[in-house]
Design a protein around this motif. Structure first.
Motif, PDB file in Angstrom:
ATOM      1  N   ILE A   1     -64.351  16.609 -23.562  1.00 10.42           N
ATOM      2  CA  ILE A   1     -65.817  16.728 -23.433  1.00 10.42           C
ATOM      3  C   ILE A   1     -65.875  17.720 -24.103  1.00 10.42           C
ATOM      4  CG2 ILE A   1     -67.738  16.972 -22.006  1.00 10.42           C
ATOM      5  CD1 ILE A   1     -66.426  15.322 -19.691  1.00 10.42           C
ATOM      6  N   GLN A   2     -65.668  18.860 -23.963  1.00 14.36           N
ATOM      7  CA  GLN A   2     -66.419  19.635 -24.598  1.00 14.36           C
ATOM      8  C   GLN A   2     -66.046  19.778 -25.959  1.00 14.36           C
ATOM      9  OE1 GLN A   2     -64.972  23.630 -23.308  1.00 14.36           O
ATOM     10  NE2 GLN A   2     -66.896  24.405 -23.012  1.00 14.36           N
TER      11      GLN A   2
ATOM     12  N   TYR B   1     -67.071  10.681 -19.602  1.00 12.29           N
ATOM     13  CA  TYR B   1     -68.194  11.539 -19.921  1.00 12.29           C
ATOM     14  C   TYR B   1     -68.874  10.951 -19.550  1.00 12.29           C
ATOM     15  CZ  TYR B   1     -71.728  15.612 -20.827  1.00 12.29           C
ATOM     16  OH  TYR B   1     -72.827  16.442 -21.417  1.00 12.29           O
TER      17      TYR B   1
ATOM     18  N   ASP C   1     -61.019  13.473  -9.600  1.00 17.01           N
ATOM     19  CA  ASP C   1     -61.355  15.106  -9.806  1.00 17.01           C
ATOM     20  C   ASP C   1     -61.523  14.937  -8.255  1.00 17.01           C
ATOM     21  OD1 ASP C   1     -61.617  18.145 -10.007  1.00 17.01           O
ATOM     22  OD2 ASP C   1     -62.815  17.473  -8.439  1.00 17.01           O
TER      23      ASP C   1
ATOM     24  N   ALA D   1     -71.531  19.981 -12.763  1.00 13.73           N
ATOM     25  CA  ALA D   1     -70.544  19.200 -12.128  1.00 13.73           C
ATOM     26  C   ALA D   1     -69.549  20.118 -11.598  1.00 13.73           C
ATOM     27  CB  ALA D   1     -70.260  17.198 -13.392  1.00 13.73           C
ATOM     28  N   ILE D   2     -69.076  21.113 -12.461  1.00 11.25           N
ATOM     29  CA  ILE D   2     -67.920  21.845 -11.981  1.00 11.25           C
ATOM     30  C   ILE D   2     -67.821  22.288 -10.052  1.00 11.25           C
ATOM     31  CG2 ILE D   2     -66.313  23.614 -12.075  1.00 11.25           C
ATOM     32  CD1 ILE D   2     -66.335  22.097 -15.236  1.00 11.25           C
TER      33      ILE D   2
ATOM     34  N   TYR E   1     -63.964  25.954 -14.460  1.00  3.94           N
ATOM     35  CA  TYR E   1     -63.308  25.902 -13.674  1.00  3.94           C
ATOM     36  C   TYR E   1     -62.024  26.262 -13.132  1.00  3.94           C
ATOM     37  CZ  TYR E   1     -61.365  21.246 -10.988  1.00  3.94           C
ATOM     38  OH  TYR E   1     -60.374  20.658 -10.053  1.00  3.94           O
TER      39      TYR E   1
ATOM     40  N   LEU F   1     -68.276  19.812  -7.458  1.00  8.57           N
ATOM     41  CA  LEU F   1     -66.941  19.198  -7.444  1.00  8.57           C
ATOM     42  C   LEU F   1     -66.767  20.734  -6.559  1.00  8.57           C
ATOM     43  CD1 LEU F   1     -66.125  18.197 -10.314  1.00  8.57           C
ATOM     44  CD2 LEU F   1     -66.297  16.427  -8.536  1.00  8.57           C
TER      45      LEU F   1
ATOM     46  N   ARG G   1     -59.215  18.482 -15.674  1.00 12.29           N
ATOM     47  CA  ARG G   1     -59.867  19.461 -16.631  1.00 12.29           C
ATOM     48  C   ARG G   1     -59.231  19.047 -18.097  1.00 12.29           C
ATOM     49  NH1 ARG G   1     -55.906  24.272 -14.694  1.00 12.29           N
ATOM     50  NH2 ARG G   1     -54.579  22.910 -14.645  1.00 12.29           N
TER      51      ARG G   1
ATOM     52  N   PHE H   1     -73.837  30.174 -16.929  1.00 12.30           N
ATOM     53  CA  PHE H   1     -73.168  29.463 -18.535  1.00 12.30           C
ATOM     54  C   PHE H   1     -73.455  28.541 -19.656  1.00 12.30           C
ATOM     55  CE2 PHE H   1     -69.983  26.232 -20.402  1.00 12.30           C
ATOM     56  CZ  PHE H   1     -69.176  26.418 -20.215  1.00 12.30           C
TER      57      PHE H   1
ATOM     58  N   LEU I   1     -64.908  13.132 -12.831  1.00 13.07           N
ATOM     59  CA  LEU I   1     -65.670  13.061 -11.373  1.00 13.07           C
ATOM     60  C   LEU I   1     -64.803  11.973 -10.958  1.00 13.07           C
ATOM     61  CD1 LEU I   1     -69.683  12.520 -11.631  1.00 13.07           C
ATOM     62  CD2 LEU I   1     -68.264  14.285 -11.720  1.00 13.07           C
TER      63      LEU I   1
ATOM     64  N   PHE J   1     -62.327  18.005 -19.035  1.00 11.15           N
ATOM     65  CA  PHE J   1     -63.242  18.661 -19.269  1.00 11.15           C
ATOM     66  C   PHE J   1     -63.000  19.118 -21.097  1.00 11.15           C
ATOM     67  CE2 PHE J   1     -63.172  20.191 -14.523  1.00 11.15           C
ATOM     68  CZ  PHE J   1     -64.098  19.110 -14.275  1.00 11.15           C
ATOM     69  N   ASP J   2     -61.943  19.121 -21.525  1.00 11.49           N
ATOM     70  CA  ASP J   2     -62.255  19.601 -22.863  1.00 11.49           C
ATOM     71  C   ASP J   2     -62.038  18.768 -23.354  1.00 11.49           C
ATOM     72  OD1 ASP J   2     -60.174  21.704 -21.639  1.00 11.49           O
ATOM     73  OD2 ASP J   2     -57.815  21.108 -22.116  1.00 11.49           O
TER      74      ASP J   2
ATOM     75  N   GLU K   1     -74.609  17.186 -16.878  1.00 12.30           N
ATOM     76  CA  GLU K   1     -73.656  18.043 -17.874  1.00 12.30           C
ATOM     77  C   GLU K   1     -72.714  18.897 -16.896  1.00 12.30           C
ATOM     78  OE1 GLU K   1     -74.899  19.089 -20.747  1.00 12.30           O
ATOM     79  OE2 GLU K   1     -77.103  19.035 -20.657  1.00 12.30           O
ATOM     80  N   ILE K   2     -70.828  19.372 -17.833  1.00 13.71           N
ATOM     81  CA  ILE K   2     -70.134  19.444 -16.629  1.00 13.71           C
ATOM     82  C   ILE K   2     -69.926  21.144 -16.171  1.00 13.71           C
ATOM     83  CG2 ILE K   2     -67.408  20.907 -17.440  1.00 13.71           C
ATOM     84  CD1 ILE K   2     -68.293  17.071 -17.739  1.00 13.71           C
TER      85      ILE K   2
ATOM     86  N   ASP L   1     -66.803  30.908 -22.703  1.00 15.39           N
ATOM     87  CA  ASP L   1     -65.937  30.387 -21.842  1.00 15.39           C
ATOM     88  C   ASP L   1     -66.118  29.107 -21.933  1.00 15.39           C
ATOM     89  OD1 ASP L   1     -66.322  31.392 -18.290  1.00 15.39           O
ATOM     90  OD2 ASP L   1     -65.021  32.631 -20.077  1.00 15.39           O
ATOM     91  N   SER L   2     -64.359  28.407 -21.792  1.00 15.90           N
ATOM     92  CA  SER L   2     -65.143  27.296 -21.846  1.00 15.90           C
ATOM     93  C   SER L   2     -64.882  26.354 -21.020  1.00 15.90           C
ATOM     94  CB  SER L   2     -63.521  25.843 -22.481  1.00 15.90           C
ATOM     95  OG  SER L   2     -62.216  26.404 -21.610  1.00 15.90           O
ATOM     96  N   PHE L   3     -65.469  24.939 -20.614  1.00 15.35           N
ATOM     97  CA  PHE L   3     -65.554  24.354 -19.481  1.00 15.35           C
ATOM     98  C   PHE L   3     -64.017  24.298 -18.340  1.00 15.35           C
ATOM     99  CE2 PHE L   3     -67.782  20.494 -21.593  1.00 15.35           C
ATOM    100  CZ  PHE L   3     -68.806  21.721 -21.184  1.00 15.35           C
ATOM    101  N   ARG L   4     -63.310  24.318 -18.835  1.00 12.61           N
ATOM    102  CA  ARG L   4     -61.449  24.573 -18.322  1.00 12.61           C
ATOM    103  C   ARG L   4     -61.633  25.597 -18.083  1.00 12.61           C
ATOM    104  NH1 ARG L   4     -56.311  22.861 -18.635  1.00 12.61           N
ATOM    105  NH2 ARG L   4     -56.334  20.618 -19.718  1.00 12.61           N
TER     106      ARG L   4
END
Lengths: 315, 315
Positions: free
Chosen positions: B259-260, B227, B243, A279-280, A307, A283, B253, A294, B240, B256-257, A275-276, A301-304
């Motif tokens: 993917i979301q 993804y 990054d 992963a974040i 991060y 990383l 990023r 989260f 991945l 990630f956007d 799941e992102i 929140d967005s993933f961005r």
């Protein structure tokens, strides 16, 4: 050619319990134990032995404590598959262990941070005196300064643990780092007759890959979990590991059965794995707790943003 | 230190299209292209150029054909990010290519089996004569006898492809095999001025790990997908990869956007990634088609029966 010294330990109930507060019912754990015996796994870890004074039993499932009678309801002594439990330094009641001769537990794994390795050796001595096999799992190594790690390994080389684990708690390492650390652990511990183990997390989809690198380097104690179940991204999948190892004593099929019966649906519900957010944190070499929060989805929140905020948190 | 020669190619729409019959709508593909440009990816592969006589357009989405006007609706020429398409030997209409100077496509990747490498070189020559960059992707290498592979590489060393890809179609290889093959490809091709690429599949959760091994060995063309979307278990995840590579031109990023916004839900629906049937075909070095059929759930096999039947199919 397979290496007969290799020991596979499945810690699904213990590490996976971090995702369901150890709320596995006994029928499931009994099936898991039977299946892992059929798969030829060397050790099955059935949970933690947390101090009930610090962690009231009303607040967690029984596998956080692993009372002898609960284990006896689901497992049994066998020749080829032994039972282990884990205990954390600073969270363990020294009086909560029977003599090993009165218990069906064979091994106690002591989890510690590098800074607490003296305490880990002390707790290890206690369970060793009671007759248990024991290992030391040094967590969160990706946050430890190298001289501190070297000192911890030197101390552990003088201990009576049978194995010391390289633990990638945050799922941050890739192959070159595992190779470097495996060499370091092996050089420090093998001359003292202590084996090295690996416990990999899967944030970057590298749990199995890093376990393979550890095998190639000569690490012999390998942790896996069924379908990779474990905290956040989870672990090296036991089913891949036992199939990859060519030792004829292993059979992945009973693990496939357990996945089909229980763990496929459980993963959909509990969402360990790739799941992102996990992963974040991998990383960025962070504890997964922020990612777990989260995933609960309380905030928007967005993933961005997640991060970016985690990177700022460093400063 | 990052290696500036490294090129990342995202083939989400092309390889991911195998999971939805290339049925991505244009708004999505436009967002994907914009996002991958923002991520700094070097090439974006927008689909196949399949022969419409063999694969009637009514039966598949437009990204199976990549007509120039469809690509122009979603993408544009940029300095840093180029557009590629893939075509299969024996499934390509030689007349379906504009001169490169009239197209916004920069690169044509020719996919072939080792036995058809003469045909691949012939098709490559055709698109090279039209002014395209070109690469050759030799599929299913885990099923090729070593002398046949050596001969194919020798022939390719005499070609005008700019890169030749090591393709683990069945997601069967682990690090030691990737290291061995990377050395072989590099020895055969680098002296001829041809780069080597890697296209990894993720059946054993080794897609990213094997791509890292390839990088360590000196492979410079890297395939990823958003993804990990791709046939069956999918591919090395672009997020991945970008990054992990420390080149400041990359930014995970925007991926990630995407993917979301799109791919998280799409994965729940289409089910690429780590699933036991895909893991089983990977463990057994088989084409994933049986696993894809299993996933459709038409029949009631257990994972165990699936594993046993696939092994019997060998005999």
């Amino acid at each position: 050619m397979y290496r007969p010294e290799i020991k596979v330990l499945d810690c699904t109930i213990r590490d996976g319990g971090l995702m369901n507060n150890w709320g596995f019912d006994k029928a499931l754990v009994k099936d898991v134990f039977d299946g892992l015996v059929a798969a030829g796994v060397d050790y099955v870890e059935l949970g933690y032995r947390a101090d009930k004074k610090s962690f009231p039993p009303a607040e967690s499932g029984i596998w956080r404590y692993c009372d002898e009678e609960d284990i006896r309801d689901v497992a049994y002594k066998t020749e080829k598959t032994k039972i282990s439990i884990m205990c954390d330094v600073g969270r363990t009641d020294y009086d909560a262990f029977l003599p090993a001769s009165d218990s069906i537990i064979s091994m106690v794994r002591v989890a510690t941070y590098a800074k607490d390795v003296d305490k880990a050796i002390h707790l290890g001595q206690h369970v060793q005196d009671l007759g248990y096999e024991s290992t030391c799992n040094v967590m969160a190594v990706s946050h430890v300064l190298e001289p501190d790690l070297d000192e911890a390994l030197e101390q552990l080389a003088g201990s009576k643990f049978q194995a010391v684990y390289l633990v990638d708690s945050f799922g941050y390492f890739y192959s070159e780092q595992i190779q470097y650390l495996a060499d370091k652990y092996l050089a420090a511990l093998k001359p003292a007759g202590i084996e090295v183990g690996i416990h990999a997390h899967n944030n970057l989809q590298l749990g199995f890959a890093n376990t393979i690198e550890a095998i190639v380097k000569g690490i012999n104690y390998l942790d896996g979990t069924i379908y990779g179940m474990g905290r956040a991204a989870g672990n090296c999948p036991t089913e891949l590991l036992v199939d990859f190892l060519k030792n004829p004593k292993f059979d992945a099929r009973p693990v496939f059965d357990l996945i089909q019966k229980y763990f496929a649906d459980m993963k959909t519900e509990l969402r360990w794995g790739y799941e992102i957010p996990y992963a974040i944190t991998g990383l960025l070499n962070k504890h997964p707790r922020a990612a777990l929060a989260f995933m609960k989805g309380a905030h928007g929140d967005s993933f961005r943003e997640f991060y970016d905020k985690l990177q700022e948190a460093e400063e």
